[in-house]
Enzyme design. Sequence first.
Site, PDB file in Angstrom:
ATOM      1  N   LYS A 181     -23.926  17.203  67.943  1.00  0.00           N
ATOM      2  CA  LYS A 181     -25.356  16.986  68.153  1.00  0.00           C
ATOM      3  C   LYS A 181     -25.861  15.940  67.155  1.00  0.00           C
ATOM      4  CE  LYS A 181     -29.251  18.350  66.575  1.00  0.00           C
ATOM      5  NZ  LYS A 181     -30.115  17.188  66.819  1.00  0.00           N
ATOM      6  N   GLU A 220     -22.853  19.392  54.111  1.00  0.00           N
ATOM      7  CA  GLU A 220     -23.081  18.198  53.290  1.00  0.00           C
ATOM      8  C   GLU A 220     -24.588  18.031  53.206  1.00  0.00           C
ATOM      9  OE1 GLU A 220     -20.849  16.672  51.702  1.00  0.00           O
ATOM     10  OE2 GLU A 220     -18.958  16.782  52.792  1.00  0.00           O
ATOM     11  N   CYS A 256     -27.762  10.090  50.978  1.00  0.00           N
ATOM     12  CA  CYS A 256     -27.618  11.310  50.186  1.00  0.00           C
ATOM     13  C   CYS A 256     -27.020  11.012  48.817  1.00  0.00           C
ATOM     14  CB  CYS A 256     -26.773  12.321  50.942  1.00  0.00           C
ATOM     15  SG  CYS A 256     -25.206  11.635  51.470  1.00  0.00           S
ATOM     16  N   GLU A 298     -35.634  15.233  46.242  1.00  0.00           N
ATOM     17  CA  GLU A 298     -35.016  14.113  46.965  1.00  0.00           C
ATOM     18  C   GLU A 298     -36.098  13.411  47.796  1.00  0.00           C
ATOM     19  OE1 GLU A 298     -32.369  15.116  50.253  1.00  0.00           O
ATOM     20  OE2 GLU A 298     -30.985  13.569  49.555  1.00  0.00           O
TER      21      GLU A 298
HETATM   22  P1  NAP Z   1     -32.278  17.691  58.707  1.00  0.00           P
HETATM   23  O1  NAP Z   1     -33.699  17.687  59.052  1.00  0.00           O
HETATM   24  O2  NAP Z   1     -31.726  18.855  57.978  1.00  0.00           O
HETATM   25  O3  NAP Z   1     -31.495  17.485  60.103  1.00  0.00           O
HETATM   26  C1  NAP Z   1     -30.106  17.298  60.173  1.00  0.00           C
HETATM   27  C2  NAP Z   1     -29.615  17.689  61.544  1.00  0.00           C
HETATM   28  O4  NAP Z   1     -29.811  19.090  61.728  1.00  0.00           O
HETATM   29  C3  NAP Z   1     -30.366  17.018  62.682  1.00  0.00           C
HETATM   30  O5  NAP Z   1     -29.460  16.735  63.737  1.00  0.00           O
HETATM   31  C4  NAP Z   1     -31.356  18.081  63.093  1.00  0.00           C
HETATM   32  O6  NAP Z   1     -31.800  17.951  64.433  1.00  0.00           O
HETATM   33  C5  NAP Z   1     -30.522  19.320  62.929  1.00  0.00           C
HETATM   34  N1  NAP Z   1     -31.306  20.568  62.807  1.00  0.00           N
HETATM   35  C6  NAP Z   1     -32.606  20.718  62.438  1.00  0.00           C
HETATM   36  N2  NAP Z   1     -32.956  22.032  62.476  1.00  0.00           N
HETATM   37  C7  NAP Z   1     -31.854  22.716  62.874  1.00  0.00           C
HETATM   38  C8  NAP Z   1     -31.570  24.087  63.095  1.00  0.00           C
HETATM   39  N3  NAP Z   1     -32.497  25.042  62.922  1.00  0.00           N
HETATM   40  N4  NAP Z   1     -30.326  24.443  63.493  1.00  0.00           N
HETATM   41  C9  NAP Z   1     -29.367  23.514  63.679  1.00  0.00           C
HETATM   42  N5  NAP Z   1     -29.577  22.185  63.498  1.00  0.00           N
HETATM   43  C10 NAP Z   1     -30.802  21.788  63.083  1.00  0.00           C
HETATM   44  O7  NAP Z   1     -31.844  16.419  57.849  1.00  0.00           O
HETATM   45  P2  NAP Z   1     -32.215  14.885  58.113  1.00  0.00           P
HETATM   46  O8  NAP Z   1     -33.644  14.711  57.740  1.00  0.00           O
HETATM   47  O9  NAP Z   1     -31.746  14.463  59.462  1.00  0.00           O
HETATM   48  O10 NAP Z   1     -31.265  14.167  57.057  1.00  0.00           O
HETATM   49  C11 NAP Z   1     -31.633  13.952  55.760  1.00  0.00           C
HETATM   50  C12 NAP Z   1     -30.935  14.930  54.842  1.00  0.00           C
HETATM   51  O11 NAP Z   1     -29.531  14.871  55.035  1.00  0.00           O
HETATM   52  C13 NAP Z   1     -31.141  14.595  53.389  1.00  0.00           C
HETATM   53  O12 NAP Z   1     -31.430  15.757  52.643  1.00  0.00           O
HETATM   54  C14 NAP Z   1     -29.792  14.020  52.954  1.00  0.00           C
HETATM   55  O13 NAP Z   1     -29.521  14.127  51.589  1.00  0.00           O
HETATM   56  C15 NAP Z   1     -28.865  14.813  53.790  1.00  0.00           C
HETATM   57  N6  NAP Z   1     -27.571  14.117  53.897  1.00  0.00           N
HETATM   58  C16 NAP Z   1     -26.487  14.610  53.239  1.00  0.00           C
HETATM   59  C17 NAP Z   1     -25.266  13.944  53.315  1.00  0.00           C
HETATM   60  C18 NAP Z   1     -24.061  14.454  52.599  1.00  0.00           C
HETATM   61  O14 NAP Z   1     -22.982  14.044  52.967  1.00  0.00           O
HETATM   62  N7  NAP Z   1     -24.194  15.313  51.608  1.00  0.00           N
HETATM   63  C19 NAP Z   1     -25.158  12.789  54.069  1.00  0.00           C
HETATM   64  C20 NAP Z   1     -26.291  12.321  54.731  1.00  0.00           C
HETATM   65  C21 NAP Z   1     -27.487  13.008  54.651  1.00  0.00           C
HETATM   66  P3  NAP Z   1     -33.199  17.182  64.773  1.00  0.00           P
HETATM   67  O15 NAP Z   1     -32.912  15.748  64.655  1.00  0.00           O
HETATM   68  O16 NAP Z   1     -33.496  17.585  66.142  1.00  0.00           O
HETATM   69  O17 NAP Z   1     -34.210  17.673  63.758  1.00  0.00           O
END
Ligand code: NAP
Length: 451
Positions: free
Chosen positions: A153, A228, A262, A354
């Site tokens: 997804k 992650e 990240c 962050e």
């Molecule tokens: P996010 O809001 O947590 O969303 C990530 C993914 O999860 C999206 O596909 C989102 O779908 C989905 N999601 C949301 N709610 C969910 C639920 N209840 N159950 C299952 N899936 C769900 O994060 P983001 O804003 O896209 O990304 C930014 C974050 O990612 C930052 O905190 C960054 O640090 C972190 N990140 C970490 C790494 C690493 O390797 N450590 C790498 C890149 C990014 P929708 O799009 O539909 O909301």
Amino acid sequence: MTHTIVNPADEEFVTVVEGADVEQTDAAIAAAAVAQRDWVAAAPADRARALRRFAEAVDGAVEELAAIEVRNSGHPIGQARWEAGHVRDVLDYYSAAPERLFGRQIPVAGGLDVTFQEPLGVVGVITPWNFPMTIASWGFAPALAAGNAVVLKPAEWTPLTSLRLAELALESGLPEGLFQVIPGKGSVVGERFVTNETVRKVVFTGSTEVGQRIMAGCAAQVKRVTLELGGKSANIVFADADLERAAATAPYGVFENAGQDCCARSRILVERSVYERFMELLEPAVQGVKVGDPRDEGTEMGPLVAAAHRDRVREFVPDDGDVAFRGSAPDGPGFWFPPTVLTPARDARTATEEIFGPVVSVFPFDDEADAVAFANAGRFGLSGSIWTRDIGRGIRVARGVESGNLSVNSHSSVRYSTPFGGFKQSGLGRELGPDAPAAFTETKNVFIAVD
Ligand code: NAP
């Protein structure tokens, strides 16, 4: 349910993507389970060949995938090209795994004892919007190589390269159902990966808050999970460092992908005796970052991904004296935000949370112990950099900082051949590197009596 995609650089309409519902998600998972049974029964050499053909298909589509990412995510073209090439390289690297998933022979009395690395079955991969295709490949390539099927997804804002990768997989000859991309809402499709019992593992990259929820959901089925999550990494500059180089590279350690990274080194810690000099060098370096049209070859930083995200980043930046200096950003349409340098207190919100935008905070520190303690303050531990000419100190500090990925005199974090992941609330488990396929298997022990 549909989602309209606009180009973050000019706000022009790109396309509309139809999101899946729970029934469609269940159907995809069921099809994946069927495809996985044939996949694991195929000869390891045939699976390896299939992954190499997939890599070749991606190689032939590098320009196309890069162009899609520029329009969907606003990534500068040079960066987007690197990302597409990285997907090819990740597939190439893990195409060696099907023929090298070794078990062990363990000396025991009365028989032969061997272990097998068995695939899990269907793996659900949930990706964020910041690096859509690279992060997708960190999940799907080793999972497929270990004999699993994958349902993926993508984030709602950035599904287009992942959808194209699924087409390329089919075009390259990968069996129908084995690797499917299911666009839709996290609360619908992503949540269903957690609750559907046929999915045996969830690989989630995204915010710590959603990651915690996924981990709690997976606990109900003791489902395997890799997380992650977020970061607030430190770039520690000691007085004995090559200060010119440390200052010239610091903007690229945090503003790459407009800070939507990240691993962004969003806290710069500078030894107090060289703090003023470092700031003098940092200002022209920040102002020299080329922010503009992502289609231009010379562009180093594009827009933020969405208007809502720009509002969130804006909300962090105070109007008062915390802003030391800023770089430039275009006017007019597009979700632009200039590179911004703050000098807040150590306990300010900008210093601990962050921001995920092109905002960096700079702090003086007193000595090595102070630097390590401040680098370790807070709930995250993903990456970090250490700048010093004293190699002993470089190693000591790298061992002292509680992060999964550190670099000395460099800002490198990600290589497909080395492990990547976070300490503390930055994650659970590791991706990439030689051991990644093992994380998509169960170890099975078999004893064969000889008498
Ligand atoms: P996010 O809001 O947590 O969303 C990530 C993914 O999860 C999206 O596909 C989102 O779908 C989905 N999601 C949301 N709610 C969910 C639920 N209840 N159950 C299952 N899936 C769900 O994060 P983001 O804003 O896209 O990304 C930014 C974050 O990612 C930052 O905190 C960054 O640090 C972190 N990140 C970490 C790494 C690493 O390797 N450590 C790498 C890149 C990014 P929708 O799009 O539909 O909301």
